[in-house]
Design an enzyme around this catalytic site. Sequence first.
Site, PDB file in Angstrom:
ATOM      1  CB  CYS A  63     -31.931  -4.747  24.739  1.00  0.00           C
ATOM      2  SG  CYS A  63     -31.324  -4.702  23.061  1.00  0.00           S
ATOM      3  CB  CYS A  76     -31.518  -0.417  20.230  1.00  0.00           C
ATOM      4  SG  CYS A  76     -31.087  -2.145  20.516  1.00  0.00           S
ATOM      5  N   GLY A  88     -14.545 -24.023  39.689  1.00  0.00           N
ATOM      6  CA  GLY A  88     -15.883 -24.598  39.775  1.00  0.00           C
ATOM      7  C   GLY A  88     -16.215 -25.211  41.117  1.00  0.00           C
ATOM      8  CB  CYS A 105     -34.079  -4.624  20.573  1.00  0.00           C
ATOM      9  SG  CYS A 105     -34.461  -3.308  21.751  1.00  0.00           S
ATOM     10  CB  CYS A 139     -30.948  -1.172  24.937  1.00  0.00           C
ATOM     11  SG  CYS A 139     -32.418  -1.028  23.921  1.00  0.00           S
TER      12      CYS A 139
END
Lengths: 194, 373, 301
Positions: free
Chosen positions: C279, C258, C39, C255, C285
């Site tokens: 998506c 899909c 980090g 979606c 997708c």
Amino acid sequence: MNDPMTLEAPRDVRMGVWQPPRQQRAFRGLLTAFSYPGRVVHLADDGESATLLLLATLTDGASRLADPERRLAEDDIRRLGVRSSAVESADFVLCGAAHPPQMTPRLGSLENPEQGATLIIQVPALEEGIELHLTGPGIQAEQTLRVAGVDPAWWRLRDEWNVHFPLGVDLILASERAVAVLPRTTRLTVEGVH
Amino acid sequence: MGYVAIKGGGRAIAGAEAAMEALRCAEGEAGTPLTLAAIEQQLRLLTSRVVSEGGLYHPRLAALAIKQMQGDTLEAAFALRAYRSTKPRLLDLPVQETRQMRLIRRISSAFKDIPGGQMLGPTTDYALRLMRLDLADESPEAFRSVSRRFLDGVADNDLPDSYPKVVDALREEGLLPPLTRSREAAFDITRDPLVFPVPRSAALATMARAETGSLLAIAYSNMRGYGDVHPTIAELRVGYLPVVLPHPVTGEPVEAGEVLVTECEVVAMYEGADSDGPPTFTLGYGACFGHNEVKAISMAILDRALQKGMRDGPANPSEDPEFVLLHVDGVDSMGFASHYKMPHYVTFQSDMDRLRTTQDKADAAQSSQGVES
Amino acid sequence: MNVSYELPLDDAAYSFGFLDEYAKREVRRTILKAICIPGYQTPYASREMPMGRGFGTGGLQVTLSLIGEGDTVKVIDQGADDSVNAVNLRHFVELTCPGVDTTERTTEASLIQSRHRIPEVALSESQVMILQVPYPDPLVVVEPSEARRKVMHGEADYSRLLTKLYEDIVQFDEITISHRYPTRINGHYVIDPSPIPRYDVPRLDNSPALILLGAGREKKIYAVPPYTRAEPLAFDDVPFRVEDFRDAQGARRPCARCGATDSFLDELIDDDGNKQWQCSDSDYCHSRLAEHDTIPGEAMS
């Protein structure tokens, strides 16, 4: 060659360590070793030295290397193009497993902890010897690492140097061909020692 | 079809490229492609700006970048910088001596006469900015004869090619502190990130390849009153600086070539607190590749302002090293401004989600208040 | 005057991976330190790349320092492989890295460079995720000076950032940070996880794959190592929440293409002004469509 003024690379097979594609492959091995502390990564191919390969991959004229026990050949230091330095001011320190350094390596500062040194400890063997039990970032539950021939004083010094995170040192244990890494975040217990 | 086609990015990019190229060549049958030599010579100040901001002295490549980027200085300097990223740094250059410059121009506003004399040289400083309509339809014959006529009858050895520096005279008189050579190696901004506080050499290197307009704007804030440098130009010189390198085998210094540079030294009012010694004037330094006078002057003023800020803490934006040095790079600032043109669907979707949630909460709170009253 | 010289043609040739070996070595050293200090924004001398700062130059320098023969690279922007910027970056990799394969399939990729999304499919240990970062420092909203921010980070002092979040709650009864959600790594450094939506933040936690974040303009590289804690900043009584894709009745929107109900959705407005959701991860997708071999979106129209 890491030294830009050396124009042509020798054709010896052993000289592969100076070639960019070889260093790229070695870096990916090191990346795995740093990401998953304690995993042994077989870095060097036949005829190559893991230590020289990792130094060729990581160092050049922009880095300072301390080699207090003169473990590297003069010729290799020249080819690396690396700046030689005392332990206290080096980015990389090359040491033997039996000889912890007398000096404190660089630990970095609160603002710039990345200036903590990387220590390369040449060990007689990995995957044999005493067991280290490791936890911390990069380790799911616990990782066991076996390493031979390391003076126990090393583990005490490492604890001392790494007591004030984010300050600290990062260790690369290098056998002839393989490496395993102990970043400053790895907590370590030695088999039989509590 | 209820949804947007996902495919097509590649075709759009190719189309954009073709459209740019069509505009570059829009003159059609009547047009003549620009030669790189014409850009380098006739647009020499544009080329100067690009080598300076690109941080790479290669006027011919700069001319190519200008042609390719259709005159956009930010883009052209950027292309030069990106090219530079692919080249290794071979060695640390020893300190180069600007006293050895082959000058085309040098002036001082501090003294009426200076050792070696004032030399106005090529400048538009005192030219009337009236349109020269004769250039609109220039005959090639007239164009070609200008340079020949200018040099006609001038013997090569008529001009001294280097001059003493004005600041040396000021130093001799004790008006400026004596020259001390820093023991520290110069900070290399191409190899080391700027982590503040940074040494003066890092500030100078950053400003030397800064975007001219950005540097001018911050320097101007100091000139107008957000600061107190009140500079006098001790010397502004433009000319060709011999580049001396150690020979790769013998190590002996050899002249490898020369680069056109602009150098400016400004003298600012004395400050007693600067040192324990007697009070002296203080110096601000600016230098960059190419013929860029406004940039060199701006840099010299900011160098003086930043030295003060580094010593006493910044009292103005122009004295704050972090503020100045992180906001003057054209490649960084222009890239970031441009990136807002890229799709941000995902982050905007996320923004809408937060706004709708807080709006819903506000609505709910309001209607529950309405019930109560 | 240099009127007679010509451009040397070999000057126009670029080496493998565009960057010179010294630049790669520096990026490699930086990456390893970034992994050792999870980090922490590790500074490096970011090189100029031939695309704009802000277009992924930081991520690209990381990718080019990792890449070699045998790698398979996937580049996405907003989740899509065919978005203009993704196409451009992928084309650049193809141009400068001969011998490297590119793919649109998440599962086939060894390196994934992305702007603003982490793929829906879980990553594995054999993959490295590289995120492009415009603003690396989450403390910039409370402290403009980098020198002071570095001290705050070192001390893990995030009190001012937490106060800022708290003020949000007082004013709006909700944390208003939408993306770039401040996330604490291994209990110390708080990172800006790049402009991924909150939806993707939990994917940083205990990821089997190494996640590298590259900020080219700000010249920083940082890392979330594998199997490392990544916790979004939050309060006990105001939890961290991901984007809400439920309709007015509280049902999860699917979606439109899909039918997935487990993916991050883009909101689209068609020519008639109607809203649709689809998506954002194009590979996810496509893969679902290929599996089911039916297109609900087309069936509707």
